[in-house]
Design a protein around this motif. Structure first.
Motif, PDB file in Angstrom:
ATOM      1  N   ALA A  19       0.849  -1.201   0.000  1.00  0.00           N
ATOM      2  CA  ALA A  19       0.000   0.000   0.000  1.00  0.00           C
ATOM      3  C   ALA A  19       0.874   1.238   0.000  1.00  0.00           C
ATOM      4  N   ILE A  21       4.235   1.474  -0.913  1.00  0.00           N
ATOM      5  CA  ILE A  21       5.105   1.599  -2.081  1.00  0.00           C
ATOM      6  C   ILE A  21       4.248   1.717  -3.331  1.00  0.00           C
ATOM      7  N   LEU A  23       3.297   4.700  -6.856  1.00  0.00           N
ATOM      8  CA  LEU A  23       3.756   5.743  -7.764  1.00  0.00           C
ATOM      9  C   LEU A  23       4.487   6.839  -7.000  1.00  0.00           C
ATOM     10  N   GLY A  24       4.115   7.002  -5.746  1.00  0.00           N
ATOM     11  CA  GLY A  24       4.790   7.984  -4.902  1.00  0.00           C
ATOM     12  C   GLY A  24       6.285   7.716  -4.824  1.00  0.00           C
ATOM     13  N   TYR A 100      -5.075   8.627  -9.318  1.00  0.00           N
ATOM     14  CA  TYR A 100      -3.978   7.647  -9.236  1.00  0.00           C
ATOM     15  C   TYR A 100      -4.135   6.635 -10.362  1.00  0.00           C
ATOM     16  N   TYR A 213       2.456  11.211   1.942  1.00  0.00           N
ATOM     17  CA  TYR A 213       1.929  10.571   0.748  1.00  0.00           C
ATOM     18  C   TYR A 213       2.531   9.184   0.565  1.00  0.00           C
ATOM     19  N   SER A 214       3.841   9.113   0.726  1.00  0.00           N
ATOM     20  CA  SER A 214       4.516   7.864   0.431  1.00  0.00           C
ATOM     21  C   SER A 214       4.160   6.769   1.433  1.00  0.00           C
ATOM     22  N   ILE A 221      -5.883   4.063   5.464  1.00  0.00           N
ATOM     23  CA  ILE A 221      -5.436   2.756   5.015  1.00  0.00           C
ATOM     24  C   ILE A 221      -4.748   1.961   6.127  1.00  0.00           C
ATOM     25  N   ALA A 310      -5.265  -0.963  -2.115  1.00  0.00           N
ATOM     26  CA  ALA A 310      -5.370  -0.431  -0.753  1.00  0.00           C
ATOM     27  C   ALA A 310      -6.320   0.753  -0.717  1.00  0.00           C
TER      28      ALA A 310
HETATM   29  N1  TRP Z   1       1.663   5.707  -0.821  1.00  0.00           N
HETATM   30  C1  TRP Z   1       1.233   5.518  -2.161  1.00  0.00           C
HETATM   31  C2  TRP Z   1       2.392   5.753  -3.084  1.00  0.00           C
HETATM   32  O1  TRP Z   1       3.488   6.005  -2.651  1.00  0.00           O
HETATM   33  C3  TRP Z   1       0.120   6.430  -2.560  1.00  0.00           C
HETATM   34  C4  TRP Z   1      -0.948   6.561  -1.568  1.00  0.00           C
HETATM   35  C5  TRP Z   1      -1.298   7.696  -0.993  1.00  0.00           C
HETATM   36  C6  TRP Z   1      -1.764   5.549  -1.056  1.00  0.00           C
HETATM   37  N2  TRP Z   1      -2.309   7.460  -0.135  1.00  0.00           N
HETATM   38  C7  TRP Z   1      -2.604   6.148  -0.128  1.00  0.00           C
HETATM   39  C8  TRP Z   1      -1.845   4.194  -1.266  1.00  0.00           C
HETATM   40  C9  TRP Z   1      -3.513   5.426   0.597  1.00  0.00           C
HETATM   41  C10 TRP Z   1      -2.738   3.463  -0.553  1.00  0.00           C
HETATM   42  C11 TRP Z   1      -3.586   4.063   0.380  1.00  0.00           C
HETATM   43  O2  TRP Z   1       2.231   5.716  -4.248  1.00  0.00           O
END
Ligand code: TRP
Length: 442
Positions: A19, A21, A23-24, A100, A213-214, A221, A310
Protein backbone atom coordinates in the motif's frame (compact mmCIF):
# COMPACT_ATOMS: atom_id res chain seq x y z
CA UNK A 1 -9.82 -17.58 12.26
CA UNK A 2 -11.96 -14.68 11.15
CA UNK A 3 -12.43 -14.28 7.47
CA UNK A 4 -11.09 -10.78 7.34
CA UNK A 5 -7.79 -11.27 9.07
CA UNK A 6 -4.30 -11.54 7.70
CA UNK A 7 -3.18 -15.14 7.53
CA UNK A 8 0.46 -14.40 8.28
CA UNK A 9 2.68 -11.67 9.59
CA UNK A 10 4.66 -11.65 6.36
CA UNK A 11 1.49 -11.24 4.33
CA UNK A 12 0.41 -8.34 6.49
CA UNK A 13 3.74 -6.54 6.34
CA UNK A 14 4.02 -7.01 2.58
CA UNK A 15 0.46 -5.84 1.99
CA UNK A 16 1.06 -2.75 4.10
CA UNK A 17 4.34 -2.16 2.29
CA UNK A 18 2.46 -2.72 -0.96
CA UNK A 19 0.00 0.00 0.00
CA UNK A 20 2.81 2.36 0.86
CA UNK A 21 5.11 1.60 -2.08
CA UNK A 22 3.59 2.98 -5.22
CA UNK A 23 3.76 5.74 -7.76
CA UNK A 24 4.79 7.98 -4.90
CA UNK A 25 8.09 6.12 -4.66
CA UNK A 26 8.79 5.39 -8.30
CA UNK A 27 7.33 8.35 -10.10
CA UNK A 28 6.99 11.19 -7.62
CA UNK A 29 9.99 10.77 -5.32
CA UNK A 30 12.65 10.82 -8.07
CA UNK A 31 11.19 13.84 -9.77
CA UNK A 32 10.76 15.90 -6.62
CA UNK A 33 14.23 14.95 -5.48
CA UNK A 34 15.50 16.00 -8.91
CA UNK A 35 13.80 19.35 -8.62
CA UNK A 36 14.89 19.98 -5.04
CA UNK A 37 18.60 19.51 -5.15
CA UNK A 38 19.21 15.79 -4.65
CA UNK A 39 21.26 15.12 -1.51
CA UNK A 40 19.83 17.87 0.73
CA UNK A 41 16.31 16.77 -0.07
CA UNK A 42 17.17 13.15 0.64
CA UNK A 43 18.54 13.96 4.12
CA UNK A 44 15.51 16.03 5.10
CA UNK A 45 13.20 13.34 3.78
CA UNK A 46 14.91 10.61 5.81
CA UNK A 47 14.70 12.73 8.91
CA UNK A 48 10.97 13.30 8.48
CA UNK A 49 10.33 9.61 7.90
CA UNK A 50 11.71 8.94 11.36
CA UNK A 51 10.29 11.83 13.34
CA UNK A 52 6.97 12.23 11.57
CA UNK A 53 6.10 9.27 9.40
CA UNK A 54 6.84 6.47 11.81
CA UNK A 55 4.97 7.87 14.85
CA UNK A 56 1.86 8.63 12.80
CA UNK A 57 1.93 5.21 11.21
CA UNK A 58 2.13 3.58 14.63
CA UNK A 59 -0.78 5.67 15.79
CA UNK A 60 -2.98 4.60 12.89
CA UNK A 61 -2.07 0.94 13.02
CA UNK A 62 -2.67 0.64 16.75
CA UNK A 63 -5.90 2.61 16.50
CA UNK A 64 -7.13 0.25 13.79
CA UNK A 65 -6.35 -2.82 15.82
CA UNK A 66 -7.69 -1.29 19.02
CA UNK A 67 -11.08 -0.67 17.42
CA UNK A 68 -11.12 -3.49 14.87
CA UNK A 69 -13.26 -1.25 12.67
CA UNK A 70 -13.12 1.02 9.64
CA UNK A 71 -11.53 4.49 10.08
CA UNK A 72 -14.79 6.31 10.77
CA UNK A 73 -15.86 3.90 13.51
CA UNK A 74 -12.33 3.85 14.90
CA UNK A 75 -12.29 7.59 15.45
CA UNK A 76 -15.84 7.56 16.79
CA UNK A 77 -14.59 5.27 19.49
CA UNK A 78 -12.29 8.05 20.65
CA UNK A 79 -14.85 10.80 20.54
CA UNK A 80 -18.27 11.07 18.92
CA UNK A 81 -17.20 14.12 16.97
CA UNK A 82 -13.97 12.52 15.77
CA UNK A 83 -15.72 10.37 13.16
CA UNK A 84 -15.11 13.24 10.77
CA UNK A 85 -11.36 12.55 10.82
CA UNK A 86 -11.92 9.02 9.59
CA UNK A 87 -14.40 10.26 7.05
CA UNK A 88 -11.94 12.80 5.64
CA UNK A 89 -9.43 9.99 5.25
CA UNK A 90 -11.87 7.67 3.50
CA UNK A 91 -12.96 10.49 1.24
CA UNK A 92 -9.34 11.41 0.46
CA UNK A 93 -8.56 7.81 -0.48
CA UNK A 94 -11.58 7.74 -2.78
CA UNK A 95 -10.59 10.93 -4.57
CA UNK A 96 -6.89 10.02 -4.75
CA UNK A 97 -7.67 6.71 -6.39
CA UNK A 98 -9.59 8.50 -9.13
CA UNK A 99 -6.48 10.25 -10.44
CA UNK A 100 -3.98 7.65 -9.24
CA UNK A 101 -5.67 5.23 -11.58
CA UNK A 102 -5.23 7.65 -14.47
CA UNK A 103 -1.45 7.51 -13.98
CA UNK A 104 -1.73 3.75 -13.47
CA UNK A 105 -3.38 3.70 -16.90
CA UNK A 106 -0.46 5.56 -18.48
CA UNK A 107 1.85 2.93 -17.00
CA UNK A 108 -0.23 0.16 -18.57
CA UNK A 109 -0.14 1.92 -21.92
CA UNK A 110 3.65 2.24 -21.78
CA UNK A 111 3.96 -1.40 -20.84
CA UNK A 112 1.67 -2.43 -23.68
CA UNK A 113 3.51 -0.22 -26.11
CA UNK A 114 6.93 -1.64 -25.16
CA UNK A 115 5.68 -5.23 -25.34
CA UNK A 116 4.05 -4.80 -28.76
CA UNK A 117 6.39 -2.34 -30.49
CA UNK A 118 9.57 -2.39 -28.36
CA UNK A 119 9.09 1.36 -28.10
CA UNK A 120 7.38 3.95 -25.94
CA UNK A 121 4.40 5.89 -27.28
CA UNK A 122 5.85 8.47 -29.63
CA UNK A 123 4.77 11.55 -27.73
CA UNK A 124 3.87 11.56 -24.05
CA UNK A 125 2.08 14.91 -24.12
CA UNK A 126 -0.04 13.86 -27.08
CA UNK A 127 -0.90 10.51 -25.53
CA UNK A 128 -1.77 11.90 -22.12
CA UNK A 129 -4.10 14.42 -23.76
CA UNK A 130 -5.91 11.83 -25.86
CA UNK A 131 -9.24 10.16 -25.12
CA UNK A 132 -7.49 6.81 -25.24
CA UNK A 133 -6.39 7.39 -21.64
CA UNK A 134 -9.95 6.60 -20.51
CA UNK A 135 -9.55 3.03 -21.74
CA UNK A 136 -6.27 2.57 -19.85
CA UNK A 137 -7.72 4.14 -16.74
CA UNK A 138 -10.56 1.63 -17.00
CA UNK A 139 -8.14 -1.30 -17.32
CA UNK A 140 -6.16 -0.17 -14.31
CA UNK A 141 -9.28 0.15 -12.17
CA UNK A 142 -10.43 -3.24 -13.41
CA UNK A 143 -7.18 -4.85 -12.22
CA UNK A 144 -7.55 -3.35 -8.76
CA UNK A 145 -11.22 -4.35 -8.59
CA UNK A 146 -10.49 -7.96 -9.53
CA UNK A 147 -7.88 -8.39 -6.81
CA UNK A 148 -10.02 -6.60 -4.26
CA UNK A 149 -12.94 -8.92 -5.03
CA UNK A 150 -10.81 -11.75 -3.66
CA UNK A 151 -10.82 -10.09 -0.26
CA UNK A 152 -8.13 -9.70 2.33
CA UNK A 153 -6.59 -13.02 1.29
CA UNK A 154 -6.43 -11.88 -2.32
CA UNK A 155 -4.73 -8.67 -1.35
CA UNK A 156 -2.26 -10.65 0.70
CA UNK A 157 -1.49 -13.08 -2.10
CA UNK A 158 -1.03 -10.38 -4.71
CA UNK A 159 1.32 -8.48 -2.43
CA UNK A 160 3.35 -11.54 -1.52
CA UNK A 161 4.09 -12.11 -5.17
CA UNK A 162 4.32 -8.56 -6.47
CA UNK A 163 6.47 -6.96 -3.77
CA UNK A 164 9.45 -9.35 -4.02
CA UNK A 165 9.15 -9.32 -7.82
CA UNK A 166 9.28 -5.55 -7.78
CA UNK A 167 12.44 -5.63 -5.72
CA UNK A 168 14.20 -8.07 -8.02
CA UNK A 169 13.29 -6.14 -11.17
CA UNK A 170 14.58 -2.99 -9.52
CA UNK A 171 17.95 -4.56 -8.79
CA UNK A 172 18.26 -5.74 -12.41
CA UNK A 173 17.62 -2.23 -13.68
CA UNK A 174 20.05 -0.69 -11.23
CA UNK A 175 22.83 -3.03 -12.32
CA UNK A 176 22.28 -1.79 -15.88
CA UNK A 177 22.06 1.93 -15.16
CA UNK A 178 24.94 2.26 -12.70
CA UNK A 179 27.27 0.68 -15.22
CA UNK A 180 26.54 3.33 -17.85
CA UNK A 181 29.37 5.75 -18.62
CA UNK A 182 29.41 8.71 -16.24
CA UNK A 183 26.79 7.11 -14.01
CA UNK A 184 28.74 8.16 -10.97
CA UNK A 185 27.56 11.75 -11.46
CA UNK A 186 24.03 10.60 -10.72
CA UNK A 187 25.16 8.89 -7.53
CA UNK A 188 27.05 12.02 -6.50
CA UNK A 189 23.90 14.06 -7.04
CA UNK A 190 22.09 11.83 -4.56
CA UNK A 191 24.73 11.07 -1.98
CA UNK A 192 27.17 13.96 -1.83
CA UNK A 193 26.41 17.42 -0.56
CA UNK A 194 26.90 20.11 -3.15
CA UNK A 195 26.16 23.77 -3.03
CA UNK A 196 22.80 23.97 -4.65
CA UNK A 197 20.20 26.62 -4.98
CA UNK A 198 17.34 24.27 -5.84
CA UNK A 199 16.88 23.39 -2.19
CA UNK A 200 14.61 26.00 -0.61
CA UNK A 201 12.01 26.34 2.12
CA UNK A 202 9.37 24.85 -0.16
CA UNK A 203 11.63 21.82 -0.53
CA UNK A 204 11.21 21.19 3.18
CA UNK A 205 7.45 21.25 3.00
CA UNK A 206 7.53 19.14 -0.14
CA UNK A 207 9.59 16.59 1.76
CA UNK A 208 7.04 16.60 4.58
CA UNK A 209 4.12 16.18 2.21
CA UNK A 210 5.95 13.39 0.43
CA UNK A 211 6.46 11.50 3.70
CA UNK A 212 2.70 11.49 4.30
CA UNK A 213 1.93 10.57 0.75
CA UNK A 214 4.52 7.86 0.43
CA UNK A 215 3.67 6.12 3.69
CA UNK A 216 -0.05 6.51 2.83
CA UNK A 217 -0.77 8.30 6.09
CA UNK A 218 -4.00 9.98 7.16
CA UNK A 219 -6.04 8.17 4.54
CA UNK A 220 -7.49 5.46 6.64
CA UNK A 221 -5.44 2.76 5.02
CA UNK A 222 -3.16 1.93 7.92
CA UNK A 223 -6.20 1.97 10.23
CA UNK A 224 -8.08 -0.37 7.91
CA UNK A 225 -5.19 -2.80 7.50
CA UNK A 226 -4.47 -2.55 11.25
CA UNK A 227 -8.05 -3.57 11.96
CA UNK A 228 -7.39 -6.91 10.23
CA UNK A 229 -4.40 -7.50 12.52
CA UNK A 230 -4.11 -10.04 15.32
CA UNK A 231 -3.52 -8.87 18.87
CA UNK A 232 -0.16 -10.50 19.26
CA UNK A 233 1.57 -8.77 16.36
CA UNK A 234 4.33 -6.34 17.18
CA UNK A 235 3.13 -2.98 15.86
CA UNK A 236 6.24 -0.79 16.29
CA UNK A 237 8.35 -3.45 14.59
CA UNK A 238 5.93 -3.90 11.68
CA UNK A 239 5.74 -0.14 11.16
CA UNK A 240 9.50 0.18 11.19
CA UNK A 241 9.79 -2.58 8.61
CA UNK A 242 7.23 -0.97 6.33
CA UNK A 243 8.90 2.43 6.64
CA UNK A 244 12.30 0.94 5.85
CA UNK A 245 11.01 -0.90 2.78
CA UNK A 246 9.13 2.12 1.52
CA UNK A 247 12.13 4.38 1.92
CA UNK A 248 14.49 1.82 0.43
CA UNK A 249 12.37 1.53 -2.71
CA UNK A 250 12.23 5.30 -3.12
CA UNK A 251 16.00 5.57 -2.77
CA UNK A 252 16.53 2.61 -5.12
CA UNK A 253 14.27 4.28 -7.67
CA UNK A 254 16.58 7.27 -7.50
CA UNK A 255 19.62 5.01 -7.93
CA UNK A 256 17.98 3.40 -10.95
CA UNK A 257 17.06 6.70 -12.59
CA UNK A 258 19.62 9.44 -11.81
CA UNK A 259 22.78 7.70 -13.07
CA UNK A 260 21.04 7.21 -16.42
CA UNK A 261 19.79 10.78 -16.52
CA UNK A 262 23.29 12.11 -15.85
CA UNK A 263 24.92 9.64 -18.18
CA UNK A 264 22.90 10.99 -21.07
CA UNK A 265 23.19 14.60 -19.95
CA UNK A 266 19.42 14.99 -19.60
CA UNK A 267 17.56 17.37 -17.33
CA UNK A 268 17.14 16.20 -13.71
CA UNK A 269 14.71 18.98 -12.96
CA UNK A 270 12.27 17.68 -15.53
CA UNK A 271 9.35 17.19 -13.11
CA UNK A 272 6.37 14.84 -13.53
CA UNK A 273 7.42 13.78 -17.04
CA UNK A 274 10.60 12.18 -15.71
CA UNK A 275 9.62 8.54 -16.11
CA UNK A 276 7.34 9.05 -19.11
CA UNK A 277 9.37 11.54 -21.12
CA UNK A 278 13.01 11.12 -20.08
CA UNK A 279 13.32 7.43 -19.26
CA UNK A 280 12.10 6.21 -22.66
CA UNK A 281 14.81 8.34 -24.29
CA UNK A 282 17.35 6.51 -22.16
CA UNK A 283 15.87 3.07 -22.82
CA UNK A 284 16.04 3.71 -26.55
CA UNK A 285 19.75 4.49 -26.32
CA UNK A 286 20.99 1.53 -24.31
CA UNK A 287 21.48 -1.94 -25.80
CA UNK A 288 18.46 -4.16 -25.19
CA UNK A 289 16.79 -1.12 -23.67
CA UNK A 290 13.26 -2.26 -24.35
CA UNK A 291 13.77 -5.32 -22.14
CA UNK A 292 14.71 -3.04 -19.27
CA UNK A 293 11.80 -0.80 -20.17
CA UNK A 294 9.40 -3.71 -19.93
CA UNK A 295 10.88 -4.76 -16.60
CA UNK A 296 10.64 -1.20 -15.37
CA UNK A 297 7.01 -0.66 -16.31
CA UNK A 298 5.97 -4.06 -14.92
CA UNK A 299 7.62 -3.08 -11.68
CA UNK A 300 5.86 0.28 -11.59
CA UNK A 301 2.57 -1.38 -12.43
CA UNK A 302 2.93 -3.84 -9.52
CA UNK A 303 3.68 -0.99 -7.18
CA UNK A 304 0.78 1.07 -8.46
CA UNK A 305 -1.77 -1.71 -8.40
CA UNK A 306 -0.99 -2.80 -4.83
CA UNK A 307 -1.53 0.82 -3.78
CA UNK A 308 -4.67 1.00 -5.89
CA UNK A 309 -6.12 -2.04 -4.11
CA UNK A 310 -5.37 -0.43 -0.75
CA UNK A 311 -7.04 2.82 -1.74
CA UNK A 312 -10.07 0.89 -2.91
CA UNK A 313 -10.15 -1.25 0.21
CA UNK A 314 -10.50 1.83 2.43
CA UNK A 315 -13.82 2.80 0.85
CA UNK A 316 -14.92 -0.81 0.55
CA UNK A 317 -14.39 -1.50 4.24
CA UNK A 318 -16.29 1.67 5.08
CA UNK A 319 -19.19 0.95 2.74
CA UNK A 320 -19.61 -2.71 3.76
CA UNK A 321 -19.63 -1.88 7.47
CA UNK A 322 -21.74 1.26 7.17
CA UNK A 323 -24.50 -0.03 4.94
CA UNK A 324 -24.07 -3.71 5.68
CA UNK A 325 -23.81 -4.62 2.01
CA UNK A 326 -21.83 -7.52 0.63
CA UNK A 327 -18.21 -7.21 -0.31
CA UNK A 328 -18.76 -7.94 -3.98
CA UNK A 329 -21.38 -5.25 -4.44
CA UNK A 330 -19.28 -2.78 -2.52
CA UNK A 331 -16.13 -3.41 -4.57
CA UNK A 332 -17.98 -3.14 -7.88
CA UNK A 333 -19.98 -0.07 -6.81
CA UNK A 334 -17.03 1.84 -5.41
CA UNK A 335 -14.86 0.77 -8.36
CA UNK A 336 -17.40 2.16 -10.81
CA UNK A 337 -17.79 5.42 -8.90
CA UNK A 338 -14.02 5.92 -8.79
CA UNK A 339 -13.75 5.17 -12.49
CA UNK A 340 -16.36 7.79 -13.32
CA UNK A 341 -14.75 10.42 -11.13
CA UNK A 342 -11.44 9.67 -12.86
CA UNK A 343 -12.71 10.30 -16.38
CA UNK A 344 -12.47 14.10 -16.19
CA UNK A 345 -8.93 13.69 -14.83
CA UNK A 346 -8.05 11.56 -17.88
CA UNK A 347 -9.23 14.31 -20.15
CA UNK A 348 -7.84 17.21 -18.14
CA UNK A 349 -5.12 18.14 -20.61
CA UNK A 350 -7.11 17.03 -23.66
CA UNK A 351 -10.82 17.30 -24.30
CA UNK A 352 -11.40 19.16 -21.03
CA UNK A 353 -8.38 21.41 -21.18
CA UNK A 354 -10.68 24.41 -21.39
CA UNK A 355 -12.04 23.58 -17.94
CA UNK A 356 -9.96 25.37 -15.34
CA UNK A 357 -10.69 26.55 -11.84
CA UNK A 358 -8.30 29.14 -10.50
CA UNK A 359 -5.57 27.99 -12.85
CA UNK A 360 -5.90 24.29 -12.06
CA UNK A 361 -7.18 21.71 -14.51
CA UNK A 362 -9.38 18.91 -13.18
CA UNK A 363 -6.53 16.50 -12.54
CA UNK A 364 -4.49 19.08 -10.61
CA UNK A 365 -7.59 20.17 -8.78
CA UNK A 366 -8.13 16.67 -7.43
CA UNK A 367 -4.53 16.30 -6.34
CA UNK A 368 -4.30 19.75 -4.74
CA UNK A 369 -7.61 19.18 -2.96
CA UNK A 370 -6.42 15.90 -1.43
CA UNK A 371 -2.73 16.66 -0.82
CA UNK A 372 -3.01 20.26 0.34
CA UNK A 373 -6.41 20.38 1.98
CA UNK A 374 -7.91 17.04 3.00
CA UNK A 375 -4.75 15.35 4.25
CA UNK A 376 -3.28 18.11 6.41
CA UNK A 377 -6.72 18.81 7.81
CA UNK A 378 -7.33 15.22 8.80
CA UNK A 379 -3.76 14.97 10.14
CA UNK A 380 -4.24 17.97 12.41
CA UNK A 381 -7.60 16.76 13.66
CA UNK A 382 -6.10 13.33 14.26
CA UNK A 383 -3.40 14.77 16.53
CA UNK A 384 -5.96 16.94 18.28
CA UNK A 385 -8.39 14.14 19.05
CA UNK A 386 -5.89 11.42 19.86
CA UNK A 387 -3.33 13.58 21.66
CA UNK A 388 -5.49 16.13 23.44
CA UNK A 389 -9.05 14.91 23.71
CA UNK A 390 -8.22 11.33 24.54
CA UNK A 391 -5.49 9.28 26.15
CA UNK A 392 -2.69 8.44 23.71
CA UNK A 393 -1.56 6.10 26.46
CA UNK A 394 -4.33 3.71 25.46
CA UNK A 395 -2.68 3.32 22.07
CA UNK A 396 0.76 3.01 23.63
CA UNK A 397 -0.69 0.13 25.66
CA UNK A 398 -2.21 -1.38 22.53
CA UNK A 399 1.28 -1.35 21.04
CA UNK A 400 2.80 -3.16 23.99
CA UNK A 401 0.39 -6.07 23.51
CA UNK A 402 2.53 -7.72 20.88
CA UNK A 403 5.77 -5.95 21.67
CA UNK A 404 6.23 -6.99 25.30
CA UNK A 405 7.65 -3.60 26.10
CA UNK A 406 7.30 -0.43 24.12
CA UNK A 407 10.29 1.48 25.39
CA UNK A 408 9.70 4.64 23.44
CA UNK A 409 6.10 5.12 24.65
CA UNK A 410 6.82 8.43 26.37
CA UNK A 411 8.69 9.87 23.41
CA UNK A 412 5.96 8.66 21.10
CA UNK A 413 3.23 10.40 23.12
CA UNK A 414 5.25 13.61 23.22
CA UNK A 415 5.75 13.48 19.45
CA UNK A 416 2.08 12.98 18.73
CA UNK A 417 1.04 15.79 21.04
CA UNK A 418 3.63 18.43 20.15
CA UNK A 419 5.91 17.67 17.23
CA UNK A 420 3.60 16.13 14.66
CA UNK A 421 0.91 18.85 14.75
CA UNK A 422 3.50 21.60 14.36
CA UNK A 423 5.07 19.88 11.37
CA UNK A 424 1.69 19.27 9.78
CA UNK A 425 0.86 22.91 10.29
CA UNK A 426 3.97 23.76 8.29
CA UNK A 427 2.77 21.59 5.41
CA UNK A 428 -0.69 23.11 5.59
CA UNK A 429 0.48 26.70 5.58
CA UNK A 430 2.94 26.20 2.76
CA UNK A 431 0.25 24.32 0.80
CA UNK A 432 -2.03 27.31 1.13
CA UNK A 433 0.73 29.67 0.10
CA UNK A 434 1.23 27.54 -3.02
CA UNK A 435 -2.46 27.60 -3.83
CA UNK A 436 -2.56 31.34 -3.22
CA UNK A 437 0.34 31.87 -5.61
CA UNK A 438 -1.27 29.78 -8.32
CA UNK A 439 -4.63 31.46 -7.91
CA UNK A 440 -3.20 34.96 -8.01
CA UNK A 441 -1.06 34.09 -11.02
CA UNK A 442 -4.11 32.70 -12.90
N1 TRP B 1 1.66 5.71 -0.82
C1 TRP B 1 1.23 5.52 -2.16
C2 TRP B 1 2.39 5.75 -3.08
O1 TRP B 1 3.49 6.00 -2.65
C3 TRP B 1 0.12 6.43 -2.56
C4 TRP B 1 -0.95 6.56 -1.57
C5 TRP B 1 -1.30 7.70 -0.99
C6 TRP B 1 -1.76 5.55 -1.06
N2 TRP B 1 -2.31 7.46 -0.14
C7 TRP B 1 -2.60 6.15 -0.13
C8 TRP B 1 -1.84 4.19 -1.27
C9 TRP B 1 -3.51 5.43 0.60
C10 TRP B 1 -2.74 3.46 -0.55
C11 TRP B 1 -3.59 4.06 0.38
O2 TRP B 1 2.23 5.72 -4.25
Amino acid sequence: MKNNQWSSRLGFVLATAGAAIGLGNLWKFPYIMGRNGGFSFLIVYLLFIVILGLPVMMLEMSLGRYSGKNPVESYKKINKKAGIVGFLGVFAAFVILSYYSVIGGWILKYLFSYVTTANAPADFAAFSASNETVLWHFLFMASAVIICLMGVKGIEKASKFMMPALFILMIIIIVRTVTLPNAVEGLKFMFLPSDNSSFTFTSISEALGQVFYSLSLCMGITITYGSYLKKDENIPKSCAQVAVMDTAIAVLAGIAIFPAVFSFGLDVEQGPGLIFGILPKIFSEIGGGFIFAIAFFILVFFAAVTSGIALLEVSVSFVTQKWKIGRKKAVLGVGLAVFLLGVPSCLATGALSGFNIAGYNFFDLMSVFTDNILLPLSGLLMCWFVGWRWEPKILANEMTLGAKKFKLAKIWIFTIKYITPVLILVVTVSGFVNIYNTVTAA
